[in-house]
Design an enzyme around this catalytic site. Structure first.
Site, PDB file in Angstrom:
ATOM      1  N   TYR A   1     -12.214  14.503  -4.640  1.00  0.00           N
ATOM      2  CA  TYR A   1     -11.355  13.803  -5.619  1.00  0.00           C
ATOM      3  C   TYR A   1     -10.715  14.803  -6.592  1.00  0.00           C
ATOM      4  O   TYR A   1      -9.508  14.760  -6.840  1.00  0.00           O
ATOM      5  CB  TYR A   1     -12.247  12.799  -6.337  1.00  0.00           C
ATOM      6  CG  TYR A   1     -11.699  12.042  -7.517  1.00  0.00           C
ATOM      7  CD1 TYR A   1     -11.130  10.781  -7.356  1.00  0.00           C
ATOM      8  CD2 TYR A   1     -11.824  12.546  -8.817  1.00  0.00           C
ATOM      9  CE1 TYR A   1     -10.686  10.044  -8.447  1.00  0.00           C
ATOM     10  CE2 TYR A   1     -11.386  11.826  -9.916  1.00  0.00           C
ATOM     11  CZ  TYR A   1     -10.816  10.572  -9.726  1.00  0.00           C
ATOM     12  OH  TYR A   1     -10.385   9.854 -10.808  1.00  0.00           O
TER      13      TYR A   1
ATOM     14  N   ASP B   1       0.851  -1.193   0.000  1.00  0.00           N
ATOM     15  CA  ASP B   1       0.000   0.000   0.000  1.00  0.00           C
ATOM     16  C   ASP B   1       0.886   1.242   0.000  1.00  0.00           C
ATOM     17  O   ASP B   1       1.886   1.298   0.728  1.00  0.00           O
ATOM     18  CB  ASP B   1      -0.894  -0.026   1.248  1.00  0.00           C
ATOM     19  CG  ASP B   1      -2.035   0.950   1.127  1.00  0.00           C
ATOM     20  OD1 ASP B   1      -3.187   0.497   1.147  1.00  0.00           O
ATOM     21  OD2 ASP B   1      -1.778   2.180   1.011  1.00  0.00           O
TER      22      ASP B   1
HETATM   23  N1  LIG Z   1     -11.297   5.030 -14.780  1.00  0.00           N
HETATM   24  C1  LIG Z   1     -11.643   6.306 -14.903  1.00  0.00           C
HETATM   25  O1  LIG Z   1     -12.784   6.638 -15.269  1.00  0.00           O
HETATM   26  C2  LIG Z   1     -10.624   7.394 -14.647  1.00  0.00           C
HETATM   27  C3  LIG Z   1     -10.799   8.665 -15.205  1.00  0.00           C
HETATM   28  C4  LIG Z   1      -9.848   9.660 -14.982  1.00  0.00           C
HETATM   29  C5  LIG Z   1      -8.765   9.388 -14.144  1.00  0.00           C
HETATM   30  N2  LIG Z   1      -8.643   8.151 -13.578  1.00  0.00           N
HETATM   31  C6  LIG Z   1      -7.507   7.902 -12.700  1.00  0.00           C
HETATM   32  O2  LIG Z   1      -6.687   6.923 -13.304  1.00  0.00           O
HETATM   33  C7  LIG Z   1      -6.045   6.158 -12.283  1.00  0.00           C
HETATM   34  C8  LIG Z   1      -6.259   4.685 -12.548  1.00  0.00           C
HETATM   35  O3  LIG Z   1      -7.652   4.443 -12.602  1.00  0.00           O
HETATM   36  P1  LIG Z   1      -8.265   3.012 -12.919  1.00  0.00           P
HETATM   37  O4  LIG Z   1      -9.543   3.244 -13.608  1.00  0.00           O
HETATM   38  O5  LIG Z   1      -7.232   2.136 -13.522  1.00  0.00           O
HETATM   39  O6  LIG Z   1      -8.592   2.550 -11.434  1.00  0.00           O
HETATM   40  P2  LIG Z   1      -8.536   1.084 -10.801  1.00  0.00           P
HETATM   41  O7  LIG Z   1      -9.238   1.170  -9.501  1.00  0.00           O
HETATM   42  O8  LIG Z   1      -8.943   0.050 -11.779  1.00  0.00           O
HETATM   43  O9  LIG Z   1      -6.973   0.917 -10.541  1.00  0.00           O
HETATM   44  C9  LIG Z   1      -6.311   1.544  -9.491  1.00  0.00           C
HETATM   45  C10 LIG Z   1      -5.342   0.540  -8.890  1.00  0.00           C
HETATM   46  O10 LIG Z   1      -4.644   1.201  -7.834  1.00  0.00           O
HETATM   47  C11 LIG Z   1      -4.555   0.332  -6.719  1.00  0.00           C
HETATM   48  N3  LIG Z   1      -4.455   1.157  -5.513  1.00  0.00           N
HETATM   49  C12 LIG Z   1      -5.375   2.044  -5.064  1.00  0.00           C
HETATM   50  N4  LIG Z   1      -4.926   2.624  -3.939  1.00  0.00           N
HETATM   51  C13 LIG Z   1      -3.706   2.096  -3.676  1.00  0.00           C
HETATM   52  C14 LIG Z   1      -2.758   2.289  -2.653  1.00  0.00           C
HETATM   53  N5  LIG Z   1      -2.976   3.149  -1.651  1.00  0.00           N
HETATM   54  N6  LIG Z   1      -1.619   1.565  -2.676  1.00  0.00           N
HETATM   55  C15 LIG Z   1      -1.376   0.684  -3.675  1.00  0.00           C
HETATM   56  N7  LIG Z   1      -2.246   0.454  -4.689  1.00  0.00           N
HETATM   57  C16 LIG Z   1      -3.398   1.161  -4.686  1.00  0.00           C
HETATM   58  C17 LIG Z   1      -5.826  -0.507  -6.753  1.00  0.00           C
HETATM   59  O11 LIG Z   1      -5.657  -1.739  -6.072  1.00  0.00           O
HETATM   60  C18 LIG Z   1      -6.047  -0.682  -8.266  1.00  0.00           C
HETATM   61  O12 LIG Z   1      -5.454  -1.879  -8.738  1.00  0.00           O
HETATM   62  C19 LIG Z   1      -6.599   6.665 -10.954  1.00  0.00           C
HETATM   63  O13 LIG Z   1      -5.715   7.607 -10.426  1.00  0.00           O
HETATM   64  C20 LIG Z   1      -7.889   7.339 -11.347  1.00  0.00           C
HETATM   65  O14 LIG Z   1      -8.234   8.361 -10.440  1.00  0.00           O
HETATM   66  C21 LIG Z   1      -9.529   7.147 -13.827  1.00  0.00           C
END
Ligand SMILES: NC(=O)c1ccc[n+]([C@@H]2O[C@H](COP(=O)([O-])OP(=O)(O)OC[C@H]3O[C@@H](n4cnc5c(N)ncnc54)[C@H](O)[C@@H]3O)[C@@H](O)[C@H]2O)c1
Length: 316
Positions: free
Chosen positions: A139, A50
Site C-alpha cells: 500500500y 469501478d
Molecule cells: N482512512 C484512513 O485511515 C486513511 C489514511 C490515509 C490515507 N487514506 C486514503 O484516503 C483515501 C480515502 O480513504 P477512506 O478512509 O475514505 O476510505 P473508504 O474505503 O471509506 O472510501 C474509499 C471509497 O473508494 C471507493 N472505491 C475503492 N476502490 C474503487 C474503485 N476501484 N473504483 C471506484 N471506487 C472505488 C470505495 O467504494 C469507497 O467508497 C484512500 O485513498 C485511502 O488510502 C485513508
C-alpha cells in the site's frame, strides 16, 4: 466550477463532498458503491462504477476542473496479502486515470497518499516530507509510485497536482464495524459492549486528525497554485502523537462506560511511531487543524451512539 470526487461515497469522500457543496461547487461522485452512512444529496451527480473500467474514465473526467482521487482498493494489511492486486487495481488504474485527466485538460488532481505508511520507521519525529521513504507494505509502495507518476504527468503534460500524505483520520462516517481507523473501530466495539483489541502493548504512537480538518486540507490543496519547483507534497495530520494506551484513557473519559481491552501480539507492519510535521502545509496551503482530540472524540462518539443499528444510515 465542477469537482469530481473518485471514492466520494467513502469516509473522507462524503465529508469532502459536503465541504465542496458548502463552497457552491458542482460535484460529481464516482464510486463503486453507494455510501453506507450518508443519504445521497439531490444536488450531487452520482456515477456508480469501478476505476478499473477504463472505458468509463473519459466520460467521468469530462468537463471537470478538479479531480480528487480518494479511491483505494486496499489497506496496509490487505495490500501485503495480495500485492499484485494492489498494483493492478490502484497503481495501473490510477495511471489510466491520469492519462484521461491529461487528455481532458483537468485543472488539478488532488491525491490522498499515506502519511502513516510511506515513511516506514522514522529516523526522527515529527516526520518532514523530506524524510526517507521505506514502507513496510505494498500500500505504501503503490501510494509512493502514484506520487511519482503524478510528477511525471505534470512534467510531461502539464497536469497540475497536489499530494496530501494524510496521517490517521477519524470522525463521523468512519465505519465503526470496519477494519481501518482505530478510533472508529474502538468506539464501535464499545457501543456494542465488546472489548477493544490492541495489537502489541499499546505503546504504538499515532497522529490522529479529525475528518473535517482533512476535508479543509483537500479544498486548500485544490486551490493551491504551485510554480515549478515549489512543493506539491504535504503532510496532513495534527502534528501531535498519542499512544494507543493514552488514546484509550481519552476514550474512557469521553464514553463514560466501562471499557475492556484485549492485548494481542504486535503486527510486523505497524511502525512504532508516526507523528507528522505539518509546518509545510501550514505555510504553503494556509491550512491548519482546528478540532482537538477531546472534541473530535466526543463528536464521533455521539455519531456512533446515534447510528441506526438496522439501516446504519445517518446524515452527516
Ligand atoms: N482512512 C484512513 O485511515 C486513511 C489514511 C490515509 C490515507 N487514506 C486514503 O484516503 C483515501 C480515502 O480513504 P477512506 O478512509 O475514505 O476510505 P473508504 O474505503 O471509506 O472510501 C474509499 C471509497 O473508494 C471507493 N472505491 C475503492 N476502490 C474503487 C474503485 N476501484 N473504483 C471506484 N471506487 C472505488 C470505495 O467504494 C469507497 O467508497 C484512500 O485513498 C485511502 O488510502 C485513508
Amino acid at each position: 466550477m465542477k469537482a469530481l470526487v473518485i471514492g466520494g461515497n467513502g469516509f473522507i469522500g462524503t465529508h469532502l463532498v459536503s465541504a465542496l457543496q458548502r463552497e457552491r461547487m458542482d460535484v460529481r461522485v464516482f464510486d463503486r458503491y453507494p455510501s453506507k452512512f450518508v443519504e445521497p444529496s439531490k444536488t450531487v451527480e452520482y456515477v456508480i462504477g469501478d476505476l478499473g473500467n477504463h472505458g468509463a474514465l473519459s466520460e467521468i473526467v469530462n468537463d471537470v476542473d478538479w479531480v480528487f482521487h480518494l479511491a483505494y482498493t486496499t489497506l496496509p494489511k490487505t495490500s501485503n496479502d495480495d500485492p499484485v492486486y494492489d498494483v493492478r487495481s490502484n497503481l495501473i488504474d490510477t495511471i489510466q486515470l491520469l492519462q484521461e485527466c491529461s487528455k481532458a485538460g483537468v485543472n488539478k488532481v488532488v491525491f490522498i497518499s499515506s502519511g502513516g505508511t510511506v515513511y516506514g520507521v522514522p529516523k526522527s519525529v515529527p516526520i518532514k516530507e523530506s524524510h526517507p521513504t521505506d514502507p513496510f507494505c505494498s500500500y505504501g509502495i503503490t501510494k509512493l509510485a502514484i506520487e511519482k507518476y503524478l510528477h511525471v504527468f505534470y512534467h510531461l503534460n502539464g497536469l497540475d497536482y497536489v499530494v496530501l500524505r494524510v496521517s490517521n483520520p477519524y470522525g463521523e462516517g468512519q465505519n465503526p464495524h470496519g477494519k481501518q481507523g482505530a478510533i472508529g473501530v474502538f468506539l464501535g466495539r464499545i457501543a456494542k459492549g465488546e472489548p477493544i483489541k490492541i495489537w502489541g502493548s499499546g505503546e504504538v504512537v499515532r497522529d490522529y486528525i479529525y475528518i473535517e480538518d482533512v476535508a479543509t486540507a483537500l479544498l486548500a490543496a485544490a486551490r493551491y497554485r504551485a510554480k515549478d519547483g515549489q512543493p506539491r507534497i504535504f503532510n496532513i495530520g495534527s502534528g501531535k502523537g498519542i499512544s494507543l494506551n493514552e488514546l484509550i484513557a481519552e476514550i474512557r473519559q469521553t464514553v463514560e462506560v466501562d471499557v475492556q481491552v484485549d492485548y494481542t501480539p504486535a503486527r510486523a507492519l505497524d511502525v512504532p511511531v508516526n507523528i507528522l510535521d505539518i509546518e509545510l502545509a501550514k505555510e504553503r496551503l494556509g491550512w491548519q487543524p482546528f478540532v482537538d482530540l477531546g472534541d473530535g472524540l466526543a463528536r464521533t462518539w455521539n455519531w456512533v451512539k446515534a447510528l441506526d443499528p438496522v439501516k446504519q444510515i445517518t446524515l452527516i
